[in-house]
Enzyme design. Structure first.
Site, PDB file in Angstrom:
ATOM      1  N   ASP A 100      -4.496  -5.731 -22.027  1.00 49.25           N
ATOM      2  CA  ASP A 100      -3.479  -4.696 -22.256  1.00 49.25           C
ATOM      3  C   ASP A 100      -3.909  -3.728 -23.365  1.00 49.25           C
ATOM      4  O   ASP A 100      -3.120  -2.875 -23.778  1.00 49.25           O
ATOM      5  CB  ASP A 100      -2.113  -5.306 -22.565  1.00 49.25           C
ATOM      6  CG  ASP A 100      -2.131  -6.142 -23.832  1.00 49.25           C
ATOM      7  OD1 ASP A 100      -3.022  -5.967 -24.672  1.00 49.25           O
ATOM      8  OD2 ASP A 100      -1.246  -7.003 -23.971  1.00 49.25           O
ATOM      9  N   HIS A 123       3.591  -7.255 -21.998  1.00 45.78           N
ATOM     10  CA  HIS A 123       4.970  -7.711 -21.787  1.00 45.78           C
ATOM     11  C   HIS A 123       5.502  -7.286 -20.423  1.00 45.78           C
ATOM     12  O   HIS A 123       6.569  -6.670 -20.308  1.00 45.78           O
ATOM     13  CB  HIS A 123       5.892  -7.177 -22.881  1.00 45.78           C
ATOM     14  CG  HIS A 123       5.362  -7.456 -24.237  1.00 45.78           C
ATOM     15  ND1 HIS A 123       4.545  -6.584 -24.914  1.00 45.78           N
ATOM     16  CD2 HIS A 123       5.498  -8.515 -25.045  1.00 45.78           C
ATOM     17  CE1 HIS A 123       4.220  -7.097 -26.085  1.00 45.78           C
ATOM     18  NE2 HIS A 123       4.777  -8.271 -26.192  1.00 45.78           N
ATOM     19  N   ASP A 173      -0.954 -14.485 -24.254  1.00 49.25           N
ATOM     20  CA  ASP A 173      -0.201 -14.137 -25.457  1.00 49.25           C
ATOM     21  C   ASP A 173       0.194 -15.398 -26.208  1.00 49.25           C
ATOM     22  O   ASP A 173       0.075 -15.474 -27.432  1.00 49.25           O
ATOM     23  CB  ASP A 173       1.042 -13.334 -25.070  1.00 49.25           C
ATOM     24  CG  ASP A 173       1.877 -12.946 -26.269  1.00 49.25           C
ATOM     25  OD1 ASP A 173       1.465 -12.031 -26.990  1.00 49.25           O
ATOM     26  OD2 ASP A 173       2.926 -13.578 -26.493  1.00 49.25           O
ATOM     27  N   ASP A 185      -5.876 -11.693 -24.307  1.00 49.07           N
ATOM     28  CA  ASP A 185      -4.922 -11.067 -25.212  1.00 49.07           C
ATOM     29  C   ASP A 185      -5.298 -11.398 -26.647  1.00 49.07           C
ATOM     30  O   ASP A 185      -5.958 -12.414 -26.899  1.00 49.07           O
ATOM     31  CB  ASP A 185      -3.484 -11.530 -24.920  1.00 49.07           C
ATOM     32  CG  ASP A 185      -2.449 -10.624 -25.586  1.00 49.07           C
ATOM     33  OD1 ASP A 185      -2.765  -9.450 -25.844  1.00 49.07           O
ATOM     34  OD2 ASP A 185      -1.328 -11.088 -25.854  1.00 49.07           O
ATOM     35  N   GLY A 186      -4.873 -10.556 -27.566  1.00 46.75           N
ATOM     36  CA  GLY A 186      -5.138 -10.781 -28.983  1.00 46.75           C
ATOM     37  C   GLY A 186      -3.867 -10.572 -29.784  1.00 46.75           C
ATOM     38  O   GLY A 186      -2.958  -9.879 -29.348  1.00 46.75           O
ATOM     39  N   GLU A 226      -8.359  -8.564 -29.671  1.00 42.50           N
ATOM     40  CA  GLU A 226      -8.325  -8.113 -28.273  1.00 42.50           C
ATOM     41  C   GLU A 226      -9.743  -8.070 -27.703  1.00 42.50           C
ATOM     42  O   GLU A 226      -9.977  -8.473 -26.558  1.00 42.50           O
ATOM     43  CB  GLU A 226      -7.692  -6.712 -28.182  1.00 42.50           C
ATOM     44  CG  GLU A 226      -6.247  -6.621 -28.663  1.00 42.50           C
ATOM     45  CD  GLU A 226      -5.237  -6.975 -27.578  1.00 42.50           C
ATOM     46  OE1 GLU A 226      -5.630  -7.510 -26.520  1.00 42.50           O
ATOM     47  OE2 GLU A 226      -4.036  -6.727 -27.805  1.00 42.50           O
TER      48      GLU A 226
END
Lengths: 159, 159
Positions: A70, A120, A130, A9-10, A47
């Site tokens: 994501d 999420h 995250d 994640d970023g 990301e």
RNA sequence: UGACACCUUAUCGC
DNA sequence: GCGATAAGGTGTCA
């Protein structure tokens, strides 16, 4: 050889702004967490960098890797083959060529499958990534994203 | 003609939930307090309705009015001109069109200046409006916010 | 035009 | 600590 899972994640506060990435490599019962923060970067760079860092952490070549991100930007670029088209045209008018070149270098060493997962989604590893990313972005010891800076300077030079 | 001051606040327990507004009109040494409670509404509808009710209480046209609200939603919509853009597009995909239409009708009759004040700032009139709003929300004789209900029904119809 | 992600602000609350 | 009501924007691609 077992399949390796890579969760990424970023984050980028303000976007562009202070940012960070988080990555978790999982093989068998083992897990390795990675993260770092940057003074000035973009969401998409983080990301992408998360995936690169994860793949670069593999100690052997030829791994079978399931990457979970994501970011449609990152996942579709590979899954739909966009990035190979960009490469053929020298990344003309495409963003983040420095990172994509670096990605392709490590990507070709392994058997990588990209998987998009909705953000999420109470997926525990995605949530953990995250936290890693945002914690790194909010912490001290922020690195300089020279690639982003270079892009900024060159766009200014063009205008 | 003297400048009129209008202080406003809105509340909604649960949000959406039982709500209320409070408004104080002040001109010279005179003050008029207004409030009402609703069975089911939103915080932003009450913040906006407070301003509308206050302006509609003016008995003459062409008043110079200083409105004080702690809602960026309401203040910036007018001050930054968002609402005029929404109006041009028929409030497509924008919230609370019924109240904004009603607002614009009374807004254009006067010289209104919107002022944002931070909430919980020990500003006496703002605090009094908060008491009026929450007391109304917690009291009996709650009205029905038909505008909110209509919105709810139409969104359900869409899905 | 769409998609995904990243946010920024304020208020209302639980 | 959490979420809802609302708005504004950028980073990126097709």
């Amino acid at each position: 050889m077992a399949v390796v899972e890579l969760y990424t994640d970023g984050a980028a506060r303000g976007n562009p702004g202070r940012g960070g990435y988080g990555a978790i490599l999982k093989w068998g019962a083992h897990e390795k967490e990675m993260s770092a923060g940057y003074k000035l970067t973009t969401n998409n760079r983080m990301e992408l960098l998360a995936v690169i860092i994860g793949l670069e952490a593999l100690t052997r070549d030829g791994c079978e890797v399931e990457v979970y991100s994501d970011s449609k930007y990152v996942v579709d670029a590979v899954k739909l083959g966009w990035v190979f088209g960009w490469q053929k045209k020298g990344f003309k008018d495409k963003a983040n060529p420095d990172l994509w070149v670096r990605f392709l270098q490590v990507y070709k060493k392994h058997k990588v499958r990209m998987n998009w997962i909705r953000g999420h989604n109470d997926h525990p590893y995605n949530e953990r990534c995250d936290v890693l990313a945002t914690t790194a972005a909010d912490g001290g010891n922020l690195l300089t994203d020279t690639g982003y800076l270079a892009l900024q300077i060159s766009s200014k030079g063009k205008s």
